[in-house]
Design an enzyme around this catalytic site. Structure first.
Site, PDB file in Angstrom:
ATOM      1  N   GLY A 212       6.268  18.640 -20.556  1.00  0.00           N
ATOM      2  CA  GLY A 212       6.717  17.228 -20.126  1.00  0.00           C
ATOM      3  C   GLY A 212       5.515  16.723 -20.162  1.00  0.00           C
TER       4      GLY A 212
ATOM      5  CB  CYS B 147       9.733  19.726 -15.488  1.00  0.00           C
ATOM      6  SG  CYS B 147      10.751  18.293 -15.299  1.00  0.00           S
TER       7      CYS B 147
ATOM      8  CG  ASN C 246      11.470  23.668 -15.230  1.00  0.00           C
ATOM      9  OD1 ASN C 246      11.166  24.627 -15.406  1.00  0.00           O
ATOM     10  ND2 ASN C 246      11.979  22.612 -15.687  1.00  0.00           N
ATOM     11  N   GLY C 247      14.099  21.720 -13.681  1.00  0.00           N
ATOM     12  CA  GLY C 247      15.416  22.350 -13.720  1.00  0.00           C
ATOM     13  C   GLY C 247      16.295  21.177 -13.424  1.00  0.00           C
TER      14      GLY C 247
ATOM     15  CE1 TYR D 133      10.843  21.622 -30.060  1.00  0.00           C
ATOM     16  CE2 TYR D 133      11.639  21.662 -27.776  1.00  0.00           C
ATOM     17  CZ  TYR D 133      10.903  20.917 -29.009  1.00  0.00           C
ATOM     18  OH  TYR D 133      10.258  19.773 -28.861  1.00  0.00           O
TER      19      TYR D 133
HETATM   20  P1  AMP Z   1      16.898  15.351 -34.038  1.00  0.00           P
HETATM   21  O1  AMP Z   1      16.203  14.544 -34.688  1.00  0.00           O
HETATM   22  O2  AMP Z   1      17.719  14.599 -32.510  1.00  0.00           O
HETATM   23  O3  AMP Z   1      17.881  16.080 -34.844  1.00  0.00           O
HETATM   24  O4  AMP Z   1      15.723  16.212 -33.262  1.00  0.00           O
HETATM   25  C1  AMP Z   1      15.440  17.664 -33.524  1.00  0.00           C
HETATM   26  C2  AMP Z   1      14.166  17.784 -33.425  1.00  0.00           C
HETATM   27  O5  AMP Z   1      13.757  17.741 -32.244  1.00  0.00           O
HETATM   28  C3  AMP Z   1      13.753  19.405 -33.749  1.00  0.00           C
HETATM   29  O6  AMP Z   1      12.826  19.281 -34.869  1.00  0.00           O
HETATM   30  C4  AMP Z   1      13.132  20.238 -32.534  1.00  0.00           C
HETATM   31  O7  AMP Z   1      11.858  20.566 -32.868  1.00  0.00           O
HETATM   32  C5  AMP Z   1      13.050  18.944 -31.644  1.00  0.00           C
HETATM   33  N1  AMP Z   1      13.931  19.273 -30.243  1.00  0.00           N
HETATM   34  C6  AMP Z   1      14.923  20.028 -30.247  1.00  0.00           C
HETATM   35  N2  AMP Z   1      15.256  20.127 -28.834  1.00  0.00           N
HETATM   36  C7  AMP Z   1      14.421  19.278 -28.078  1.00  0.00           C
HETATM   37  C8  AMP Z   1      14.177  18.939 -26.829  1.00  0.00           C
HETATM   38  N3  AMP Z   1      15.217  19.222 -26.046  1.00  0.00           N
HETATM   39  N4  AMP Z   1      13.513  17.856 -26.825  1.00  0.00           N
HETATM   40  C9  AMP Z   1      12.513  17.564 -27.543  1.00  0.00           C
HETATM   41  N5  AMP Z   1      12.683  17.696 -28.677  1.00  0.00           N
HETATM   42  C10 AMP Z   1      13.735  18.779 -29.166  1.00  0.00           C
END
Ligand code: AMP
Length: 480
Positions: free
Chosen positions: A41, A15, A116-117, A263
């Site tokens: 978010g 968030c 947030n958290g 990220y």
């Molecule tokens: P997946 O398809 O589950 O392997 O999603 C991986 C992708 O989701 C990566 O390309 C990241 O950019 C993105 N990603 C990684 N962690 C998160 C997160 N906590 N929330 C949303 N997107 C994420």
């Protein structure tokens, strides 16, 4: 914790919190701040303002620009102080009652909280509070704070807040708004989640212009200057007397979330004194050194892979090209009804740029592989556009463990890296080679000599399984 809706193959994000004290149009500035934090978010947004006599609030599901599009809504939020929140749920479902900030009327007056958290003992505390007769209205961890403050036997709001903070465990950044004590910011004792203090020039005479935000990009949008990060375990009380700092937990060290650099955070933010953009380009360079490969183009998976792909390209000398184009105007839900339409979903967000990919040996750079769904689809798309070879380079170590500190990653059984060897992952994703940055490489990119040196300053539990904050609610199910 709620489980992910079936339509989503991705984990939930965190968030964003924002607050401003002592400026005209505080709610409008808060809406701008939340807009800059939209990446943290997109599910809902809310603002609570205080005009010296009364609190005003508006909250809704959707993006900040949608929830606060109406001029009437903004003019119904008067006051020189406001706090706001945008949310991509980590606990609690998608209901308006779960939208923050939370507002409560207490014996000592009103109090609004934006959080947030994740608390790791929320369930345990909640059960105890319910036994004592507290009635919960939402599914959010934040409400535990609200009740702990309400039942505290201390006299002042700040003492009650400290009392509550000493009972909760977890990773959190909190902004509260009170009629008498002003705006209060609080960061968890290890500083896992970010919180920065800023100031808008021009309001010094009245001791105003103070800003609290999850990231510095939210200061930039309102022309506020970065003052400093709120320290781990620090409470900052902001009112007409200025900024008072309290450190009720003493020094417990710091364990900032390393995934913020990889990220979450926006690349133009400076967190803990480090530029997120620089961190990402350095990780990209490190990855190029560790797992060099002969190729024709370096292609980021946009947007998160862009700075690290630039670093990878610079280090390897291989040209950076936009082989995948991202469409930023993706609605969230209308792709869900049938499997067939849902499978087209990834193409709504990313499409392959054939002119870059055809006949080429391609290195794809992305930040992480969680379930592997996104990578698999992107690789298929890149191959379908004619790539001769596809190599995947990931700027984090393998995600093998769930996060219980604010990022709702799926359970371990759904994490590709928790279940598969590197070679099996490579096959599952369908690439010619696959490499993740090493632990030491990650910390070298952040300016340390290795993980031993850097790791103790960060939380990297999602990669290492070393959880720095006790997982009270999970005890018995996890080793800790
Ligand atoms: P997946 O398809 O589950 O392997 O999603 C991986 C992708 O989701 C990566 O390309 C990241 O950019 C993105 N990603 C990684 N962690 C998160 C997160 N906590 N929330 C949303 N997107 C994420």
């Amino acid at each position: 914790m709620m489980s992910l809706p079936e339509s989503s193959s991705r984990p939930y994000e965190e968030c964003g919190v924002f607050g401003v004290w002592g400026v005209p149009d505080a709610a409008a500035l808060t809406a701008l701040g939340l807009h800059a934090l939209q990446h943290r978010g997109q599910e809902s947004a809310g603002i609570v303002s205080f005009d010296g006599n009364a609190f005003h609030q508006h909250k809704g599901l959707g993006l900040v620009g949608e929830v606060f599009a109406d001029g009437d809504v903004m003019s119904a939020l008067p006051g020189h102080v406001a706090i706001g929140h945008n949310r991509y749920a980590t606990a609690g479902g998608t209901h308006v009652r779960n939208v923050q900030p939370l507002y409560a009327d207490y014996a000592f007056g009103g109090l609004a909280v934006a959080h947030n958290g994740n608390l790791t003992n929320a369930k345990t505390l909640r059960q105890a509070l319910v036994r004592r007769g507290c009635i919960f209205h939402s599914a959010m961890d934040t409400e535990v704070f609200v009740h702990l403050i309400a039942i505290s036997l201390y006299n002042t709001v700040i003492d009650r807040l400290m009392d509550a903070a000493k009972q909760v465990k977890g990773a959190y950044s909190l902004i509260t708004l009170t009629p008498d004590d002003g705006m209060i910011g609080l960061r968890d004792p290890l500083g896992v989640r970010p919180l920065v203090l800023g100031r808008m020039p021009g309001y010094e005479e009245d001791n105003g212009g103070w800003v609290l935000a999850s990231e510095t990009c939210a200061l930039d949008i309102i022309d506020a200057e970065y003052v400093r990060d709120v320290e781990p375990g620090e409470i900052v009380v902001i009112n007409a007397d200025g900024v008072k700092s309290l450190k009720p937990f003493g020094d417990k060290g710091r364990r900032f979330c390393v995934f913020e650099y990889i990220y979450f955070a926006r690349p133009d933010s400076i967190l803990e004194g480090k530029s997120v953009y620089d961190a990402r380009t350095q990780i990209g360079r490190e990855l190029a050194r560790e797992s060099a490969i002969d190729a024709d183009v370096i292609v980021p998976v946009p947007d998160s892979g862009v700075p690290s792909a630039l670093g990878y390209a610079a280090e390897s000398g291989i040209p950076f090209e936009l082989g995948i184009i991202r469409n930023h105007y993706v609605g969230r839900t209308f792709i869900e009804p049938t499997d067939q339409i849902r499978n087209l979903g990834v193409r709504m967000k990313h499409s392959a740029n054939r002119s870059v990919l055809e006949g080429r040996r391609v290195v794809l750079v992305d930040d992480s592989i969680v379930r592997g769904t996104t990578s698999r689809k992107i690789v298929d798309m890149v191959r379908a556009a004619g790539a001769k070879e596809v190599h995947m380079r990931i700027t984090s170590p393998p995600t093998k463990h769930s996060c219980f500190y604010g990022i709702d990653t799926p359970e371990e059984s759904k994490l590709l890296a928790a279940q598969h060897s590197l070679e099996d992952m490579r096959k599952a994703i369908g690439v010619d080679t696959l490499a993740f940055v090493s632990f030491d490489g990650l910390y070298q990119a952040l300016g340390y000599s290795d993980r031993n040196d850097g790791g103790r300053n960060y939380c990297d539990a999602c990669f290492s399984g070393e959880y720095p904050i006790t997982l009270v609610d999970k005890m018995g199910k996890l080793v800790q």
